[in-house]
Design a protein around this motif. Structure first.
Motif: not given
Length: 97
Positions: A68-73, A78-91
């Motif tokens: 699944l692709r992630v939409v961090p509303l 959103a902050r967690y993904i910013e702090r953990h770049p390994s998840y940015k590809d999911l956005v």
């Protein structure tokens, strides 16, 4: 303290349990190819223990595992993904999330 994280699909949320009690949750809306995280909350008695991070990390790993692709509303997600770049590809960039 035993910690367990489950995907409560009936209530559309990931839940984190501490000693059998719900300590927090991450609400989501499930779409055919996306998961939209809308709200994350940890009960006041459990704040400051890193539970929100464990919960969101687990939820993102589960999203990756199911393709699944992630939409961090949710601002926390959103902050967690910013702090953990390994998840940015999911956005899912098509929604601006």
């Amino acid at each position: 303290m035993p910690v367990e994280i489950v995907d409560n699909t009936e209530h559309s949320r990931f839940e984190i349990f501490v000693d059998g009690a719900v300590a927090g949750f991450a609400d989501y809306r499930l779409l055919p190819t996306k998961i939209v995280f809308t709200h994350t909350e940890v009960q006041p008695a459990y704040e400051g223990q890193g539970l929100a991070g464990k919960l969101v990390g687990h939820a993102l790993d589960a999203s990756r595992d199911t393709g699944l692709r992630v939409v961090p509303l949710c601002p926390y997600v959103a902050r967690y993904i910013e702090r953990h770049p390994s998840y940015k590809d999911l956005v899912d960039d098509s929604v601006g999330g």
